[in-house]
Design an enzyme around this catalytic site. Sequence first.
Site, PDB file in Angstrom:
ATOM      1  N   ASP A  28      -5.205   5.157 -15.443  1.00 47.57           N
ATOM      2  CA  ASP A  28      -6.153   4.394 -14.729  1.00 47.57           C
ATOM      3  C   ASP A  28      -5.624   3.582 -13.509  1.00 47.57           C
ATOM      4  OD1 ASP A  28      -8.194   2.531 -13.853  1.00 47.57           O
ATOM      5  OD2 ASP A  28      -8.678   1.883 -16.020  1.00 47.57           O
ATOM      6  N   LYS A  41       0.852  -1.074  -0.078  1.00 44.53           N
ATOM      7  CA  LYS A  41       0.180   0.123   0.044  1.00 44.53           C
ATOM      8  C   LYS A  41       0.965   0.997  -0.019  1.00 44.53           C
ATOM      9  CE  LYS A  41      -2.409   3.375   1.917  1.00 44.53           C
ATOM     10  NZ  LYS A  41      -2.036   4.680   2.497  1.00 44.53           N
ATOM     11  N   HIS A  49       4.483  11.663   9.910  1.00 46.98           N
ATOM     12  CA  HIS A  49       3.121  11.561   9.484  1.00 46.98           C
ATOM     13  C   HIS A  49       2.351  12.873  10.144  1.00 46.98           C
ATOM     14  CE1 HIS A  49       0.105   9.329   7.241  1.00 46.98           C
ATOM     15  NE2 HIS A  49      -0.507   9.738   8.490  1.00 46.98           N
TER      16      HIS A  49
HETATM   17  C1  MEV Z   1       0.895   4.683   4.865  1.00 41.78           C
HETATM   18  O1  MEV Z   1       0.018   5.226   4.018  1.00 41.78           O
HETATM   19  C2  MEV Z   1       1.830   3.664   4.343  1.00 41.78           C
HETATM   20  C3  MEV Z   1       2.824   2.985   5.363  1.00 41.78           C
HETATM   21  O2  MEV Z   1       1.561   2.251   6.256  1.00 41.78           O
HETATM   22  C4  MEV Z   1       3.391   2.161   4.438  1.00 41.78           C
HETATM   23  C5  MEV Z   1       4.220   0.924   5.225  1.00 41.78           C
HETATM   24  O3  MEV Z   1       3.703   0.709   6.287  1.00 41.78           O
HETATM   25  O4  MEV Z   1       5.374   0.574   4.955  1.00 41.78           O
HETATM   26  C6  MEV Z   1       3.552   3.962   6.165  1.00 41.78           C
END
Ligand code: MEV
Length: 437
Positions: free
Chosen positions: A295, A279, A392
Amino acid sequence: MNQPVTGFSKKSKAEKIEWIAENYLQSNPNSVQILKNYWNDDPSLQQLHDDFIENTLSNYYLPFGIAPNFLINGKLFALPMVTEESSVVAAASNAAKFWLERGGFKAEVISTEKNGQIHFNFFGQEKDIEDFFEIVKPKLRDSIQTIEKNMKARGGGLLELSLVDKSHILEGYFYIHATFETLDAMGANFINSCLEQMVHTFEEEARNFETFQKDETYPEVVMSILSNYVPECLVRAEVSCKVEELTTKHYEGKHFAEKFVRAIEIAKTETRRAVTHNKGIMNGVDAVVLATGNDFRAVEAGVHAYAARNSYYGSLTHAKIEDGFFTFWIELPLAVGTVGGLTSLHPLTKLAFEILQKPDAKELMKIMAVAGLAQNFAAVRSLVTTGIQKGHMKMHLMNILNQLEASTDEKNEAMEYYKENAVSHSSVVSFLENLRQ
Ligand code: MEV
C-alpha cells in the site's frame, strides 16, 4: 448535462462500459475499443483483476522493470520496480552498480511494531476513566482471542494497551493506544478487526460500570482505526566508502563528498528542498512497494509524517564525512507485508517476490529502504554534478518520440543524434520535422 446514476455497481461490465461511453465519452468513437484493448486475453486472469475493486472497466498498465546489481548485506538482488517515471529504474541501476563496486548496501531492521487507536470522548472525572481502563484492559485483551489466534500462534498479536489523555488539547478527547506485532503481514485488516472488537467490549463494559452509571457520564467511542504513522516500525540502510573511492572520471572524490553532504544538510534545513529530496527517495521506495503489491499511500503518509517528527519537515537521508570516510544512510518507517492483500493475488506481485527470493517482511523493509537510499544517491549525485536534466531527458526521449508518433527508423536516428546533443521537446520536434522533409 449528465445525470446521476443509481445501481451502477449492479450493472454488468458491458453495461458499465456502455454507460460511461454514452455519458462521458461521446466525443471519442474509439473509447470502448481502448478500454477493451487493455483487457487480458485470459478471461480468468481478467476476472481476477476485475475483482480487485468495484466497477472495473479495464486494466491500467504501468511498466514493471528490473534494477539489477543491488548488493544488500552481502546478498545480490535484482529489484522489481513499477513506475511511470522514465529515469527511476535507470537511476536505481546506476546507483546499485556504483555501490556494488564499493562494498554494497548494509541494512538492518530496528523495530517492527505497528499501532492503532480507539478514539473516544469522555467528559467526566479523569480518575474515573483511568479506573475504568484498568478494569477493562484485560477484558479488551480477552475479547480478541479468536481474531488473534493464528497471529499469536506465529508469535505476533496484540502487544500493549495504554490510555492516552489528550483532553488538554481537545476537550474530552482520550484514546486507547494499541500496539501490535503483525509479522509478515502489513496487518491493516488484523489490527482494524482487533480494534473494532475491542470497541464493542469497551462500550458494553462502560454501560455496566457503576461509577459511570451513577454520574450518567459514559465514554463515547468516536472511531477506531490503525495508524499509518509507524515510527516504531523502522529500518535503516547505509552505504560507506573512503572518500577517494568516490572519485570518478568527472569528479574528484573529496570535492564530490563535500558537495553531497552539503546537499543533504540543505535538505535537512529547508522544507522546500526537503520535500523534493524526499520525493526522490520515494521514487525508489514506491516502485518496489507497488511491484510487491503493498500500500503505497500508507507508506507515503507514514514516511512524510516521520520526516516531520521533529516539528519541521526535513530530509530522510543523512550523510557525513568522518576520518576520510563518506557515510550516507536512511531511516524509514515502513509497514509492509509479504503475505495478505494483493501480495499473493496479483500474478506479477507473486513474480516480484520470486525475483526477490521470497523475502519475509523484515527483508522487504531492508530492500525498500535500500531502493530509497540508492534513488536518493543517484538524484543528489546528478544534482551536485551535471544536473538531472541530462540523464532525465535522455530517458524521456522515447516518451517524446512516441508522443510524436515517430517510426522505428526515426527513433533509431533520434537515439543516435541525441547521444551527442541535449534533449528538449522542441528540439525533438524540429529534428523529426527535418527528417520528414
Ligand atoms: C525527480 O522525480 C526526483 C528529483 O527531483 C529528486 C531530487 O531532487 O532529489 C530528482
